[in-house]
Design an enzyme around this catalytic site. Sequence first.
Site, short mmCIF file in Angstrom:
data_model
loop_
_atom_site.label_atom_id
_atom_site.label_comp_id
_atom_site.label_asym_id
_atom_site.label_seq_id
_atom_site.Cartn_x
_atom_site.Cartn_y
_atom_site.Cartn_z
N PHE A 66 -37.38 61.86 25.32
CA PHE A 66 -37.23 63.32 25.30
C PHE A 66 -36.66 63.78 26.63
O PHE A 66 -37.25 63.55 27.68
CB PHE A 66 -38.57 64.02 25.05
CG PHE A 66 -38.43 65.52 24.97
CD1 PHE A 66 -38.10 66.14 23.77
CD2 PHE A 66 -38.59 66.31 26.09
CE1 PHE A 66 -37.94 67.52 23.69
CE2 PHE A 66 -38.44 67.70 26.02
CZ PHE A 66 -38.11 68.30 24.82
N LYS A 68 -41.02 70.95 35.22
CA LYS A 68 -42.44 71.22 34.99
C LYS A 68 -43.22 71.46 36.29
O LYS A 68 -43.08 72.52 36.87
CB LYS A 68 -43.05 70.11 34.14
CG LYS A 68 -42.36 70.02 32.76
CD LYS A 68 -43.18 69.37 31.68
CE LYS A 68 -42.60 69.68 30.31
NZ LYS A 68 -41.72 68.66 29.76
N ASP A 72 -35.97 60.32 34.57
CA ASP A 72 -36.34 61.69 34.20
C ASP A 72 -37.83 61.83 34.46
O ASP A 72 -38.66 61.39 33.67
CB ASP A 72 -36.01 61.92 32.71
CG ASP A 72 -36.48 63.29 32.22
OD1 ASP A 72 -37.23 63.97 32.95
OD2 ASP A 72 -36.11 63.66 31.09
#
Length: 403
Positions: A139, A253, A224
């Site tokens: 993702f 985040k 990532d």
Amino acid sequence: MIAKAPCAPADQASALMWITSRPDIVFTSGQGSWLTDQTGKRYLDFVQGWAVNCLGHCHPAVTRALTDQASTLVNPSPAFYNPPAMELARRLTACSAFDRVFFANSGAEANEGAIKLARKWGRKHRQGAFEIITFENAFHGRTLAAMSASGKPGWDTLYAPQVPGFPKARLNDIDSVRALVGPHTVAVMLEPIQGEAGVIPADDDFLRALRTLTAEEGLLLMVDEVQTGMGRVGTLFAYEQAGIVPDVMTLGKGIGGGVPLSALLAREAVCCFEAGDQGGTYNGNPLMTAVGLAVLEELTAPDFLAEVAAKGEYLSARLLELSRELGLRGERGRGLLRALLLADDRAARCVELARELEPAGLLLNAPRPDILRFMPALTISREEIDLMIDGLRDVLLRAGKAA
Ligand SMILES: *Cc1c(COP(=O)(O)O)cnc(C)c1O
């Protein structure tokens, strides 16, 4: 005709574009690991805005940075320098393996930047190579290129045609990566722990083998760390735990402690953007980077990360205990990014029952039908972990009976 989207439950929400079903709850305030809804009911929050509020809700350091900066300078435009952006970039490079930082506003946007940087680098240094090997079930975000880089089932056709150039390998299978390397390959990109896939860690050996393979082939290794970075796994970045040094890293985040901030970091040799190649109206604005600075200050305070690691061990032990007690399939993860593996597909039901617990609800996440994910504030206490475990036991027992 496509079926009309169901009406939002609350009248006040009817003007919001419908994208998903939401429970009939409106959150009005938050403090630390707790949220309060419009009726005054409290919820112990193990979602934290999808692992973004690393210091919990309304941490004083975040509030102070926001209010101070809001009355000082909000946005002089990305065409000019500003103090918080320069200082945060300096601090991030000082505590990581990277030399330069480009700030953005979301994880997907940081990953877009990483993809562009790799393609530009391939054009300059690898005869126009552009393919980035990514992984099944990965993702990387919801922009078109980030969706194409992702390996989420169904996303290949959802907004077809995809952006080409993202062949998929299998996580923890180095031969599946090697088989995809060809003249057009420029990079390998992966999450050190696949978060949305259900907290599936890349083995340290696999990450080391990837580093060796990419170095031998002259490819970039891009991590990532939008979900795993900023202390979430008990070290500032997850790549540290495998003892590797990647070429490119993206953060999101937790970096903003709840506000929209993300970053693309790269080693000097990879930084090849020329004037006008990359940018964005809000990128590196002082309001968000001031918050990033306050967050990083907290995360790098003495003992903070050691305490995250210790609480991660504690959460792990308590989940494992519960798993044994109820005959589940164990737990996995690192630091305070963990998953409990259920024996059947009752995760969504558990999330619902947990919310409905009285007097206080519990917020959990089910990234897969048989997996519950835990991503509490890094400031969570052991007592709050115990409270969560008690609520979870109750919920698992009742979800089992209902099934
Ligand atoms: C959440 C996430 C993203 C996307 O971040 P957004 O801020 O939602 O764009 C990308 N990669 C990983 C690993 C993530 O967990």
